[in-house]
Design an enzyme around this catalytic site. Structure first.
Site, PDB file in Angstrom:
ATOM      1  N   LYS A   1       0.849  -1.165   0.113  1.00 30.62           N
ATOM      2  CA  LYS A   1       0.172   0.107  -0.216  1.00 30.62           C
ATOM      3  C   LYS A   1       1.033   1.263  -0.036  1.00 30.62           C
ATOM      4  O   LYS A   1       1.437   1.688   0.873  1.00 30.62           O
ATOM      5  CB  LYS A   1      -1.126  -0.240   1.338  1.00 30.62           C
TER       6      LYS A   1
ATOM      7  N   GLU B   1      -0.459   7.497  -1.380  1.00 30.66           N
ATOM      8  CA  GLU B   1      -1.230   8.108  -2.354  1.00 30.66           C
ATOM      9  C   GLU B   1      -0.737   9.133  -3.057  1.00 30.66           C
ATOM     10  O   GLU B   1      -1.401   9.483  -4.041  1.00 30.66           O
ATOM     11  CB  GLU B   1      -2.733   8.114  -1.902  1.00 30.66           C
TER      12      GLU B   1
ATOM     13  N   CYS C   1      13.939  11.028   5.952  1.00 33.58           N
ATOM     14  CA  CYS C   1      13.716  10.524   7.299  1.00 33.58           C
ATOM     15  C   CYS C   1      15.285  10.608   7.929  1.00 33.58           C
ATOM     16  O   CYS C   1      15.209  10.700   8.971  1.00 33.58           O
ATOM     17  CB  CYS C   1      13.136   9.209   7.363  1.00 33.58           C
TER      18      CYS C   1
HETATM   19  P1  NAD Z   1       2.406   9.424   6.645  1.00 39.91           P
HETATM   20  O1  NAD Z   1       2.581   8.715   7.983  1.00 39.91           O
HETATM   21  O2  NAD Z   1       1.471  10.480   6.551  1.00 39.91           O
HETATM   22  O3  NAD Z   1       2.005   8.342   5.747  1.00 39.91           O
HETATM   23  C1  NAD Z   1       2.484   7.042   5.486  1.00 39.91           C
HETATM   24  C2  NAD Z   1       1.535   5.820   5.083  1.00 39.91           C
HETATM   25  O4  NAD Z   1       0.593   5.807   6.002  1.00 39.91           O
HETATM   26  C3  NAD Z   1       1.204   6.159   3.716  1.00 39.91           C
HETATM   27  O5  NAD Z   1       0.995   5.192   3.028  1.00 39.91           O
HETATM   28  C4  NAD Z   1      -0.413   6.728   4.173  1.00 39.91           C
HETATM   29  O6  NAD Z   1      -1.316   6.483   3.123  1.00 39.91           O
HETATM   30  C5  NAD Z   1      -0.650   5.993   5.342  1.00 39.91           C
HETATM   31  N1  NAD Z   1      -1.584   6.763   6.509  1.00 39.91           N
HETATM   32  C6  NAD Z   1      -1.544   8.181   6.573  1.00 39.91           C
HETATM   33  N2  NAD Z   1      -2.291   8.815   7.497  1.00 39.91           N
HETATM   34  C7  NAD Z   1      -2.938   7.388   7.830  1.00 39.91           C
HETATM   35  C8  NAD Z   1      -3.938   7.249   8.828  1.00 39.91           C
HETATM   36  N3  NAD Z   1      -4.681   8.318   9.479  1.00 39.91           N
HETATM   37  N4  NAD Z   1      -4.240   5.715   9.208  1.00 39.91           N
HETATM   38  C9  NAD Z   1      -3.798   4.924   8.453  1.00 39.91           C
HETATM   39  N5  NAD Z   1      -2.743   5.165   7.419  1.00 39.91           N
HETATM   40  C10 NAD Z   1      -2.431   6.309   7.248  1.00 39.91           C
HETATM   41  O7  NAD Z   1       3.814   9.843   6.156  1.00 39.91           O
HETATM   42  P2  NAD Z   1       4.289  10.704   4.922  1.00 39.91           P
HETATM   43  O8  NAD Z   1       3.946  12.114   5.155  1.00 39.91           O
HETATM   44  O9  NAD Z   1       4.010   9.756   3.853  1.00 39.91           O
HETATM   45  O10 NAD Z   1       5.895  10.254   5.201  1.00 39.91           O
HETATM   46  C11 NAD Z   1       6.701  11.295   5.716  1.00 39.91           C
HETATM   47  C12 NAD Z   1       6.781  10.484   7.152  1.00 39.91           C
HETATM   48  O11 NAD Z   1       7.473   9.531   7.110  1.00 39.91           O
HETATM   49  C13 NAD Z   1       7.904  11.493   7.937  1.00 39.91           C
HETATM   50  O12 NAD Z   1       7.684  11.385   9.335  1.00 39.91           O
HETATM   51  C14 NAD Z   1       9.338  10.699   7.955  1.00 39.91           C
HETATM   52  O13 NAD Z   1      10.055  10.897   9.053  1.00 39.91           O
HETATM   53  C15 NAD Z   1       8.657   9.329   8.039  1.00 39.91           C
HETATM   54  N6  NAD Z   1       9.803   8.346   7.302  1.00 39.91           N
HETATM   55  C16 NAD Z   1      10.413   7.494   8.061  1.00 39.91           C
HETATM   56  C17 NAD Z   1      11.238   6.511   7.741  1.00 39.91           C
HETATM   57  C18 NAD Z   1      12.157   5.633   8.711  1.00 39.91           C
HETATM   58  O14 NAD Z   1      12.857   4.871   8.227  1.00 39.91           O
HETATM   59  N7  NAD Z   1      12.230   5.844  10.142  1.00 39.91           N
HETATM   60  C19 NAD Z   1      11.665   6.712   6.366  1.00 39.91           C
HETATM   61  C20 NAD Z   1      11.020   7.305   5.619  1.00 39.91           C
HETATM   62  C21 NAD Z   1      10.008   8.403   6.122  1.00 39.91           C
END
Ligand code: NAD
Length: 498
Positions: A173, A176, A281
């Site tokens: 997944k 989006e 990240c």
């Molecule tokens: P996000 O948490 O908004 O989304 C991540 C995933 O979760 C997406 O597929 C999204 O569709 C889903 N999602 C979003 N809201 C949701 C909800 N309420 N319920 C269920 N699923 C939901 O993150 P983002 O904005 O896409 O990415 C950036 C974030 O990811 C930053 O915080 C970054 O630090 C983190 N990140 C961490 C790492 C790591 O290795 N620790 C690596 C890359 C990115």
């Protein structure tokens, strides 16, 4: 404008989806696509395809699986530029950076090509008289990857090559916001000879995620994204009895010691803070200048920030692209203002940047905020934009204590010419990934990637040996082949070895 489908059982499919979301080119601000959002019944179809495919794939020989992995490696390598172009078109990062993302993903595929070596079990001959003990690991079943926007190809590749090599089937997944790369990856798996149904993609939002977390046929969930969602995923999937690894957000600090070369430190800090518009990240978002290092560092960092060429990711000469959405830009701009309001010094202001012919793009220029204090919002929030906060500390121990007081523990680095200071730092910080004069210490694929504290929920890091362990479970066999001369040894007492 393109419609981005799901990929289920070896073909693109709209399933029964009725909802969709816009996908933008962040450099122009224009909508370029419409991604379908899966319902719970769409998810059910994808999981069913993966469950059906598991029966045969889990029984495929190591030789057969490895052949597919090697073919996939060749195809990803051959199509790396196409994957990078898709990343840039929807994420906005510059092409060279997108190419680097594909390369780091490819390294995980290469690691997974060695799966026969990685899955070797243990064997103890004659553990007891006439008794041998041995172990091997088996795949879990249908496993799921839920991934963020910032590495739309690499982060899924932290997961699916390892999971599939171990004999699992996979439902991805993706974010989006930039879903198209996953469609090409699905085609490449198919071209590589992966049986239909082993790799599936469902596009979607919270509805699809919840359906995956609650699905009885999902054995494990790998998540990468922000901390609040990581915590939620971990709690909900764990409550449903699934194995979970949920990687969260970050606030990565780099300490600059007075004995570091300020030009070297500033150049690397700027690259780590502003590369990919700070949407990594492992980006450095907080520099901690120790003692006399501060003023020289600020002068050098300000010069570096001013020299970054910001422009569309696909234009020659661009070093940094836009941020992902208008909402993200507005949030970053608001946080910069909060720094000013709360008493920090704005040394470089990236707000209001205009890129000619791309006025509607989602731009924020490199920004440096000096004299930041731990209580300020620019420090407590994960900004996820091209903003470097500079804090001051009197000693390295004070700087280490500052890092350890932060709730995140993803990555950190130190710039120093002292081995003793570096060793004190590497032993003292409560962080999962540490760089010594290396500001973005992303481990190689044959190590595992993961942070501590609020940067990871669950105990296994991704890819590398911990990835193999996450996607498999162990069997230990104790065996005896009785023959006529062997005493029976049967007894009602608890079995002990002799
Ligand atoms: P996000 O948490 O908004 O989304 C991540 C995933 O979760 C997406 O597929 C999204 O569709 C889903 N999602 C979003 N809201 C949701 C909800 N309420 N319920 C269920 N699923 C939901 O993150 P983002 O904005 O896409 O990415 C950036 C974030 O990811 C930053 O915080 C970054 O630090 C983190 N990140 C961490 C790492 C790591 O290795 N620790 C690596 C890359 C990115």
């Amino acid at each position: 404008m393109s419609t981005i489908d799901h990929w289920v059982a070896g073909k693109p499919s709209a399933l029964a989806s009725t909802r969709s979301a816009p996908v933008y080119d962040p450099a122009t601000g224009r909508q370029t696509g419409d991604v379908l959002l899966a319902s719970a019944s769409d998810v059910d179809q994808a999981v069913a395809a993966a469950r059906d495919a598991f029966r045969e794939w889990s029984q495929a020989s190591l030789t057969a699986r490895t052949k597919v992995l090697f073919a996939f490696r060749e195809l990803v390598n051959a199509r790396a530029d196409d994957l990078a172009a898709l990343i840039t078109a929807e994420h906005g990062k510059v092409l060279s950076d997108a190419r680097g993302e594909v390369q780091r993903g490819l390294e995980v595929v290469e690691f997974a090509c060695g799966i026969p070596q990685l899955l070797k079990g243990d064997y103890s001959d004659q553990a007891s008289s006439g008794v041998d003990v041995f172990s091997f690991r088996e795949p879990l079943g249908v496993v799921v990857g839920i991934t963020p926007f910032n590495f739309p190809v690499m982060v899924p590749m932290w997961m699916h090559p390892v999971a599939i090599a171990c004999g699992n089937t996979f439902v991805l997944k993706p974010s989006e916001r930039d879903p198209s790369g996953s469609q090409l990856v699905a085609r490449l798996w198919q071209e590589a000879g992966l049986p239909d149904g082993v790799f599936n993609v469902v596009n979607g939002d919270v509805e699809a995620v919840d359906a995956l977390l609650d699905h009885d046929d999902v054995a494990a969930v790998s998540f990468v994204g922000s901390t609040p969602i990581a915590r939620y995923i971990h709690e909900r999937a764990s409550a449903n009895g699934k194995r979970v690894q949920a990687l969260g957000g970050a606030k990565n600090h780099a300490i600059v010691m007075p004995d570091a070369d300020p030009a070297f430190a500033a150049e690397h800090l700027a690259a780590a803070a502003f590369g990919s518009a700070g949407e990594r990240c492992m980006a450095v978002s907080a520099a901690v200048a120790v003692g006399a290092a501060g003023d020289a560092l600020i002068d050098e960092v300000v010069a570096q920030a001013g020299a970054v060429h910001v422009g569309p990711g696909n234009a020659d000469g661009s070093e940094m692209g836009p941020v992902i959405t208008a909402a993200s830009r507005d949030r970053i701009v608001g946080l910069i203002q909060s720094g000013v309001d709360q008493g920090a010094t704005l040394a470089v202001d990236g707000r209001g940047l205009v890129v000619p012919d791309h006025e509607d793009g989602f731009w924020v220029g490199p920004t440096v905020i000096d004299h930041v204090r731990p209580a300020m919002d620019v420090y407590t929030e994960e900004i996820f934009g091209p903003v470097l906060s500079v804090l001051r500390a009197d000693t390295v121990d004070e700087a280490i204590a500052l890092i350890n007081a932060n709730p995140y523990g993803n990555g950190t680095a130190i710039f120093t010419s002292s081995g003793e200071t570096a060793r004190r730092f590497q032993r003292g910080v409560q962080v999962g990934m540490i760089g010594i004069n290396v500001p973005i210490p992303v481990p190689m694929a044959y190590y595992s990637f993961g942070g501590w504290k609020d940067s990871l929920f669950g105990d296994k890091h991704v890819h590398g040996p911990e990835g193999v362990s996450f996607y498999t479970r162990a069997k230990v066999i104790t065996s005896r082949w009785p023959h006529v001369e062997m005493p029976s040894g049967a007894s009602l007492q608890f079995p002990t070895m002799t």
